[in-house]
Design a protein around this motif. Structure first.
Motif, PDB file in Angstrom:
ATOM      1  N   ARG A  42      -7.349  11.638  -4.092  1.00 37.40           N
ATOM      2  CA  ARG A  42      -6.540  11.068  -2.949  1.00 37.40           C
ATOM      3  C   ARG A  42      -7.784  10.442  -2.311  1.00 37.40           C
ATOM      4  NH1 ARG A  42      -1.294  13.223  -0.033  1.00 37.40           N
ATOM      5  NH2 ARG A  42      -0.190  13.505  -1.763  1.00 37.40           N
ATOM      6  N   ALA A  43      -8.944  11.382  -1.870  1.00 38.85           N
ATOM      7  CA  ALA A  43      -9.902  10.854  -1.189  1.00 38.85           C
ATOM      8  C   ALA A  43     -10.515   9.529  -1.541  1.00 38.85           C
ATOM      9  CB  ALA A  43     -11.275  11.764  -1.120  1.00 38.85           C
ATOM     10  N   ASN A  44     -10.584   9.336  -2.878  1.00 40.87           N
ATOM     11  CA  ASN A  44     -11.215   8.322  -3.658  1.00 40.87           C
ATOM     12  C   ASN A  44     -10.095   7.051  -3.282  1.00 40.87           C
ATOM     13  OD1 ASN A  44     -13.348   9.718  -4.791  1.00 40.87           O
ATOM     14  ND2 ASN A  44     -12.496   9.968  -6.786  1.00 40.87           N
ATOM     15  N   ILE A  45      -9.096   7.325  -3.638  1.00 39.08           N
ATOM     16  CA  ILE A  45      -7.920   6.274  -3.361  1.00 39.08           C
ATOM     17  C   ILE A  45      -7.937   5.799  -1.873  1.00 39.08           C
ATOM     18  CG2 ILE A  45      -5.361   5.785  -3.231  1.00 39.08           C
ATOM     19  CD1 ILE A  45      -5.164   7.597  -5.514  1.00 39.08           C
ATOM     20  N   LEU A  46      -8.022   6.466  -1.004  1.00 36.01           N
ATOM     21  CA  LEU A  46      -8.239   6.166   0.246  1.00 36.01           C
ATOM     22  C   LEU A  46      -9.445   5.355   0.536  1.00 36.01           C
ATOM     23  CD1 LEU A  46      -6.577   9.234   2.303  1.00 36.01           C
ATOM     24  CD2 LEU A  46      -5.545   6.942   1.635  1.00 36.01           C
ATOM     25  N   ASN A  47     -10.640   5.837  -0.001  1.00 34.56           N
ATOM     26  CA  ASN A  47     -11.863   4.939   0.268  1.00 34.56           C
ATOM     27  C   ASN A  47     -11.537   3.656  -0.408  1.00 34.56           C
ATOM     28  OD1 ASN A  47     -14.759   4.903   0.624  1.00 34.56           O
ATOM     29  ND2 ASN A  47     -14.853   4.818  -1.646  1.00 34.56           N
ATOM     30  N   SER A  48     -10.801   3.638  -1.772  1.00 37.79           N
ATOM     31  CA  SER A  48     -10.750   2.326  -2.292  1.00 37.79           C
ATOM     32  C   SER A  48     -10.198   1.459  -1.455  1.00 37.79           C
ATOM     33  CB  SER A  48     -10.093   2.344  -3.608  1.00 37.79           C
ATOM     34  OG  SER A  48      -9.888   1.347  -4.312  1.00 37.79           O
ATOM     35  N   VAL A  49      -8.934   1.969  -0.675  1.00 42.20           N
ATOM     36  CA  VAL A  49      -8.062   1.389   0.115  1.00 42.20           C
ATOM     37  C   VAL A  49      -8.804   0.603   1.373  1.00 42.20           C
ATOM     38  CG1 VAL A  49      -6.094   1.429   1.848  1.00 42.20           C
ATOM     39  CG2 VAL A  49      -6.100   2.331  -0.534  1.00 42.20           C
ATOM     40  N   LEU A  73      -3.710   4.741   6.596  1.00 38.09           N
ATOM     41  CA  LEU A  73      -2.513   5.099   7.310  1.00 38.09           C
ATOM     42  C   LEU A  73      -1.237   4.764   6.384  1.00 38.09           C
ATOM     43  CD1 LEU A  73      -1.474   5.309  11.000  1.00 38.09           C
ATOM     44  CD2 LEU A  73       0.166   4.540   9.296  1.00 38.09           C
ATOM     45  N   TRP A  74      -1.129   3.571   5.865  1.00 39.19           N
ATOM     46  CA  TRP A  74       0.294   3.491   5.291  1.00 39.19           C
ATOM     47  C   TRP A  74       0.119   4.138   3.917  1.00 39.19           C
ATOM     48  CZ3 TRP A  74       4.691   2.219   7.315  1.00 39.19           C
ATOM     49  CH2 TRP A  74       4.881   1.727   8.629  1.00 39.19           C
ATOM     50  N   THR A  75      -1.002   3.993   3.323  1.00 38.21           N
ATOM     51  CA  THR A  75      -1.054   4.474   1.877  1.00 38.21           C
ATOM     52  C   THR A  75      -1.017   6.157   1.937  1.00 38.21           C
ATOM     53  OG1 THR A  75      -2.768   2.855   1.481  1.00 38.21           O
ATOM     54  CG2 THR A  75      -2.856   4.872  -0.233  1.00 38.21           C
ATOM     55  N   ALA A  76      -1.444   6.776   2.838  1.00 36.20           N
ATOM     56  CA  ALA A  76      -1.371   8.051   3.084  1.00 36.20           C
ATOM     57  C   ALA A  76       0.243   8.577   3.378  1.00 36.20           C
ATOM     58  CB  ALA A  76      -2.291   8.730   4.001  1.00 36.20           C
ATOM     59  N   HIS A  77       0.864   7.719   4.152  1.00 37.92           N
ATOM     60  CA  HIS A  77       1.915   7.804   4.266  1.00 37.92           C
ATOM     61  C   HIS A  77       2.934   7.829   3.116  1.00 37.92           C
ATOM     62  CE1 HIS A  77       5.041   8.170   7.744  1.00 37.92           C
ATOM     63  NE2 HIS A  77       5.653   7.328   7.239  1.00 37.92           N
ATOM     64  N   ASN A  99       0.921  -1.143   0.117  1.00 37.43           N
ATOM     65  CA  ASN A  99       0.131  -0.109  -0.178  1.00 37.43           C
ATOM     66  C   ASN A  99       0.911   1.351  -0.015  1.00 37.43           C
ATOM     67  OD1 ASN A  99      -2.331  -1.412   0.102  1.00 37.43           O
ATOM     68  ND2 ASN A  99      -2.878  -0.561   1.886  1.00 37.43           N
ATOM     69  N   CYS A 100       1.736   1.238   0.881  1.00 40.88           N
ATOM     70  CA  CYS A 100       2.496   2.411   1.115  1.00 40.88           C
ATOM     71  C   CYS A 100       3.484   2.671  -0.189  1.00 40.88           C
ATOM     72  CB  CYS A 100       3.599   2.169   2.331  1.00 40.88           C
ATOM     73  SG  CYS A 100       4.520   3.574   2.654  1.00 40.88           S
ATOM     74  N   LEU A 101       4.046   1.638  -0.822  1.00 42.76           N
ATOM     75  CA  LEU A 101       4.972   1.736  -1.770  1.00 42.76           C
ATOM     76  C   LEU A 101       3.815   2.199  -3.000  1.00 42.76           C
ATOM     77  CD1 LEU A 101       7.074  -1.475  -1.681  1.00 42.76           C
ATOM     78  CD2 LEU A 101       7.844   0.880  -1.472  1.00 42.76           C
ATOM     79  N   GLY A 102       2.740   1.682  -3.267  1.00 41.16           N
ATOM     80  CA  GLY A 102       1.786   2.148  -4.062  1.00 41.16           C
ATOM     81  C   GLY A 102       1.668   3.720  -4.338  1.00 41.16           C
ATOM     82  N   GLY A 103       1.476   4.205  -2.864  1.00 42.00           N
ATOM     83  CA  GLY A 103       1.358   5.406  -2.504  1.00 42.00           C
ATOM     84  C   GLY A 103       2.395   6.274  -3.069  1.00 42.00           C
ATOM     85  N   VAL A 104       3.749   5.756  -2.737  1.00 41.61           N
ATOM     86  CA  VAL A 104       4.851   6.528  -3.058  1.00 41.61           C
ATOM     87  C   VAL A 104       4.929   6.808  -4.545  1.00 41.61           C
ATOM     88  CG1 VAL A 104       7.304   6.289  -3.412  1.00 41.61           C
ATOM     89  CG2 VAL A 104       6.468   5.791  -1.179  1.00 41.61           C
ATOM     90  N   PHE A 105       4.449   6.053  -5.452  1.00 39.10           N
ATOM     91  CA  PHE A 105       4.489   6.212  -6.947  1.00 39.10           C
ATOM     92  C   PHE A 105       3.415   7.083  -7.080  1.00 39.10           C
ATOM     93  CE2 PHE A 105       2.469   5.147 -10.944  1.00 39.10           C
ATOM     94  CZ  PHE A 105       3.574   5.605 -11.732  1.00 39.10           C
ATOM     95  N   VAL A 106       2.265   7.182  -6.830  1.00 37.28           N
ATOM     96  CA  VAL A 106       1.085   7.578  -6.995  1.00 37.28           C
ATOM     97  C   VAL A 106       1.425   9.333  -6.568  1.00 37.28           C
ATOM     98  CG1 VAL A 106      -1.355   8.496  -6.810  1.00 37.28           C
ATOM     99  CG2 VAL A 106      -0.442   5.881  -6.992  1.00 37.28           C
TER     100      VAL A 106
END
Length: 295
Positions: free
Chosen positions: A243-250, A270-274, A222-229
């Motif tokens: 971003r809200a749509n991504i976090l909702n999907s997570v 949390l880890w996605t947003a991180h 999740n976090c590594l995916g967030g780093v790229f996006v």
């Protein structure tokens, strides 16, 4: 592949062969796919020679893959320029073109990062399916499975129509971008020897410990995916709503109904947003995080 399988083969900027990704499971309600755990190299089925072009084998000497990985010492991923075409969820060819474009961006971004970190890297193979077939990790599709990562041949397998159906026909491009980025995160783990160490530890663990290790693995993806996006969001045109749509999907793909392998909704987000905010793989070291952060 079995007879009647329709494959679309494509190469990314640095890809050798084709690709495939995203493993989904049927653990969640309303046909929402969960993040899929990468399937290991112990599968018994083998693709035919016509199905897979040569896959480079990455070898790296990393003494501490989880704790002091060179991946964590290289700083931010850096700004990523990614301008995929518009995607029409009702048009499979449009979806395929879109995911190929995102995969090209992922190949370029992570390939350059690994080179700077001094870690050998080869892009994953892409296998996009429209009909049933077989991989070294088993047949596809299975019930609730829209795509998966197979470590046995570094293959990212993706059902072009299945991912749309599993996402209830969503036309939110950012959701598909993050799905690909999460699954590509498992390839990043594989190339940096994290997956090998994870599997070694899990093989000798009791069920509770094995589940915790799996959560750490999925939350890191999740976090590594967030780093790229996060690194590409300016060129992608993503803002607060995306971003809200991504976090909702997570959240929809986190642990529900008694499952314990992908992390809570709170920790998944949390880890996605991180990753989205820090843009640095070092921020994704879930393996040394406190236990409450990986529940």
């Amino acid at each position: 592949m079995g007879l009647g399988v329709s494959l679309s083969l494509g190469t990314g900027l640095a890809a050798v062969g084709f690709t495939g990704f995203l493993a989904f499971s049927a653990l969640l309600p309303t046909a929402q796919p969960a993040w899929g755990e990468p399937i290991g190299p112990d599968a018994t089925q083998v693709l035919s020679a016509e199905s897979v072009s040569s896959t480079e084998t990455t070898t790296a000497t990393i003494e501490d893959p989880l704790g002091q990985n060179p991946l964590y010492a290289n700083g931010e991923l850096g700004e990523v320029t990614c301008r995929p075409p518009q995607m029409d969820a009702d048009d499979p060819k449009s979806v395929e073109t879109f995911v190929h474009s995102i995969a090209d961006c992922l190949d370029a971004a992570w390939g350059a990062y690994f080179e700077e970190a001094g870690i050998p890297f080869s892009s994953p193979n892409r296998v996009y399916w429209y009909a049933a077939g077989n991989s070294p990790c088993g047949p596809f599709p299975k019930e609730g499975t829209a795509a998966f990562y197979c470590q046995a041949n570094q293959g990212l397998y993706l059902g072009v129509e299945d991912i749309v159906a599993a996402s209830a026909g969503s036309d939110e491009a950012e959701a598909y971008t993050f799905l690909l980025s999460h699954e590509y995160g498992h390839h990043v783990q594989g190339q940096s020897m994290i997956l090998a160490e994870f599997r070694s530890l899990r093989a000798n663990a009791d069920e509770e410990t094995a589940d915790e290790l799996t959560r750490r693995n999925e939350l890191q993806a999740n976090c590594l995916g967030g780093v790229f996006v996060g690194s590409a969001e300016e060129s992608l045109g993503y803002g607060k709503s995306e971003r809200a749509n991504i976090l909702n999907s997570v959240g929809l793909r986190s642990d529900h109904a008694g499952t314990s392998t992908h992390g809570s909704v709170e920790n998944g987000r949390l880890w996605t947003a991180h990753g989205l905010d820090r843009l640095d793989p070092a921020a994704c070291n879930t393996w040394e995080a406190r236990e409450e952060l990986v529940r």
